[in-house]
Design a protein around this motif. Structure first.
Motif, PDB file in Angstrom:
ATOM      1  N   TYR A   5      36.226  22.855  33.367  1.00  0.00           N
ATOM      2  CA  TYR A   5      36.720  22.763  34.736  1.00  0.00           C
ATOM      3  C   TYR A   5      36.923  24.146  35.329  1.00  0.00           C
ATOM      4  N   ARG A   6      37.003  24.162  36.662  1.00  0.00           N
ATOM      5  CA  ARG A   6      37.176  25.399  37.412  1.00  0.00           C
ATOM      6  C   ARG A   6      38.483  25.315  38.181  1.00  0.00           C
ATOM      7  N   VAL A   7      39.236  26.408  38.167  1.00  0.00           N
ATOM      8  CA  VAL A   7      40.471  26.509  38.942  1.00  0.00           C
ATOM      9  C   VAL A   7      40.266  27.594  39.983  1.00  0.00           C
ATOM     10  N   ARG A   8      40.579  27.276  41.229  1.00  0.00           N
ATOM     11  CA  ARG A   8      40.446  28.238  42.320  1.00  0.00           C
ATOM     12  C   ARG A   8      41.783  28.335  43.049  1.00  0.00           C
ATOM     13  N   ILE A   9      42.279  29.562  43.199  1.00  0.00           N
ATOM     14  CA  ILE A   9      43.484  29.805  43.988  1.00  0.00           C
ATOM     15  C   ILE A   9      43.056  30.489  45.275  1.00  0.00           C
ATOM     16  N   ASP A  10      43.363  29.872  46.391  1.00  0.00           N
ATOM     17  CA  ASP A  10      43.107  30.463  47.706  1.00  0.00           C
ATOM     18  C   ASP A  10      44.252  31.428  47.981  1.00  0.00           C
ATOM     19  N   ARG A  11      44.012  32.706  47.754  1.00  0.00           N
ATOM     20  CA  ARG A  11      45.074  33.704  47.885  1.00  0.00           C
ATOM     21  C   ARG A  11      45.490  33.914  49.336  1.00  0.00           C
ATOM     22  N   THR A  12      44.649  33.535  50.294  1.00  0.00           N
ATOM     23  CA  THR A  12      45.043  33.649  51.704  1.00  0.00           C
ATOM     24  C   THR A  12      46.012  32.540  52.090  1.00  0.00           C
ATOM     25  N   ASP A  32      50.899  41.803  43.717  1.00  0.00           N
ATOM     26  CA  ASP A  32      50.960  41.694  45.176  1.00  0.00           C
ATOM     27  C   ASP A  32      51.870  40.556  45.634  1.00  0.00           C
ATOM     28  N   GLY A  33      52.536  39.879  44.680  1.00  0.00           N
ATOM     29  CA  GLY A  33      53.474  38.823  45.031  1.00  0.00           C
ATOM     30  C   GLY A  33      52.858  37.450  45.212  1.00  0.00           C
ATOM     31  N   LEU A  34      51.579  37.296  44.897  1.00  0.00           N
ATOM     32  CA  LEU A  34      50.899  36.011  45.010  1.00  0.00           C
ATOM     33  C   LEU A  34      50.574  35.478  43.618  1.00  0.00           C
ATOM     34  N   ALA A  35      50.214  34.228  43.539  1.00  0.00           N
ATOM     35  CA  ALA A  35      49.866  33.621  42.254  1.00  0.00           C
ATOM     36  C   ALA A  35      48.497  34.107  41.799  1.00  0.00           C
ATOM     37  N   THR A  36      48.342  34.207  40.489  1.00  0.00           N
ATOM     38  CA  THR A  36      47.059  34.525  39.872  1.00  0.00           C
ATOM     39  C   THR A  36      47.005  33.826  38.526  1.00  0.00           C
ATOM     40  N   ILE A  37      45.897  33.960  37.833  1.00  0.00           N
ATOM     41  CA  ILE A  37      45.737  33.342  36.518  1.00  0.00           C
ATOM     42  C   ILE A  37      45.667  34.449  35.478  1.00  0.00           C
ATOM     43  N   ASP A  38      46.557  34.381  34.513  1.00  0.00           N
ATOM     44  CA  ASP A  38      46.605  35.367  33.438  1.00  0.00           C
ATOM     45  C   ASP A  38      46.051  34.720  32.185  1.00  0.00           C
ATOM     46  N   GLU A  39      44.765  34.755  32.059  1.00  0.00           N
ATOM     47  CA  GLU A  39      44.109  34.128  30.913  1.00  0.00           C
ATOM     48  C   GLU A  39      42.847  34.912  30.597  1.00  0.00           C
ATOM     49  N   SER A  42      39.382  33.160  30.162  1.00  0.00           N
ATOM     50  CA  SER A  42      38.706  32.442  31.249  1.00  0.00           C
ATOM     51  C   SER A  42      37.500  33.241  31.731  1.00  0.00           C
ATOM     52  N   HIS A  43      36.582  32.545  32.328  1.00  0.00           N
ATOM     53  CA  HIS A  43      35.412  33.192  32.908  1.00  0.00           C
ATOM     54  C   HIS A  43      35.561  33.064  34.421  1.00  0.00           C
ATOM     55  N   GLY A  44      35.815  34.172  35.086  1.00  0.00           N
ATOM     56  CA  GLY A  44      36.031  34.084  36.518  1.00  0.00           C
ATOM     57  C   GLY A  44      36.181  35.438  37.151  1.00  0.00           C
ATOM     58  N   PHE A  45      36.798  35.438  38.340  1.00  0.00           N
ATOM     59  CA  PHE A  45      36.989  36.684  39.070  1.00  0.00           C
ATOM     60  C   PHE A  45      38.180  36.548  40.001  1.00  0.00           C
ATOM     61  N   ASP A  47      39.633  38.431  43.819  1.00  0.00           N
ATOM     62  CA  ASP A  47      39.568  39.419  44.884  1.00  0.00           C
ATOM     63  C   ASP A  47      40.722  39.145  45.838  1.00  0.00           C
ATOM     64  N   ALA A  48      40.722  39.761  46.994  1.00  0.00           N
ATOM     65  CA  ALA A  48      41.836  39.605  47.930  1.00  0.00           C
ATOM     66  C   ALA A  48      41.955  38.183  48.474  1.00  0.00           C
ATOM     67  N   GLU A  49      40.869  37.434  48.483  1.00  0.00           N
ATOM     68  CA  GLU A  49      40.874  36.102  49.076  1.00  0.00           C
ATOM     69  C   GLU A  49      41.050  34.973  48.081  1.00  0.00           C
ATOM     70  N   GLU A  50      40.578  35.155  46.836  1.00  0.00           N
ATOM     71  CA  GLU A  50      40.671  34.052  45.888  1.00  0.00           C
ATOM     72  C   GLU A  50      40.644  34.525  44.441  1.00  0.00           C
ATOM     73  N   THR A  51      41.138  33.653  43.591  1.00  0.00           N
ATOM     74  CA  THR A  51      41.026  33.794  42.143  1.00  0.00           C
ATOM     75  C   THR A  51      40.291  32.563  41.654  1.00  0.00           C
ATOM     76  N   VAL A  52      39.278  32.765  40.843  1.00  0.00           N
ATOM     77  CA  VAL A  52      38.514  31.656  40.285  1.00  0.00           C
ATOM     78  C   VAL A  52      38.425  31.860  38.781  1.00  0.00           C
ATOM     79  N   ALA A  53      38.715  30.816  38.035  1.00  0.00           N
ATOM     80  CA  ALA A  53      38.603  30.869  36.581  1.00  0.00           C
ATOM     81  C   ALA A  53      37.968  29.581  36.083  1.00  0.00           C
TER      82      ALA A  53
END
Length: 83
Positions: A5-12, A32-39, A42-45, A47-53
């Protein structure tokens, strides 16, 4: 049996509301005070707009609980169907 599965966080859309952190310990507060994935596995990336894992680890339900807990709907979880 695990499901890929893929997890995407819309950082905006993320407003620093961290209900997701208590549902899945892979979600953390970034510098930066926003959520991210610390794993690191994971295979992902990120940037300022999103985190994908991308995961294949048997923790799909944890990620889905985190997504449902997000009051601003900034998290999407998508099962990857290779069929």
């Amino acid at each position: 049996m695990s499901t890929e599965y893929r997890v995407r966080i819309d950082r905006t859309a993320c407003e620093g509301v961290f209900a997701c952190l208590v549902r899945d310990d892979r979600f953390v507060e970034a510098t930066d005070g926003l959520a991210t994935i610390d794993e690191p596995e994971s295979h992902g990336f990120e940037d300022a707009e999103e985190t994908v894992a991308r995961f294949d680890d048997g923790r799909l339900e944890d990620a889905q609980l985190a997504a449902r807990a997000c009051p601003v709907d900034a998290i999407d979880v998508t099962v990857i169907d290779d069929a």
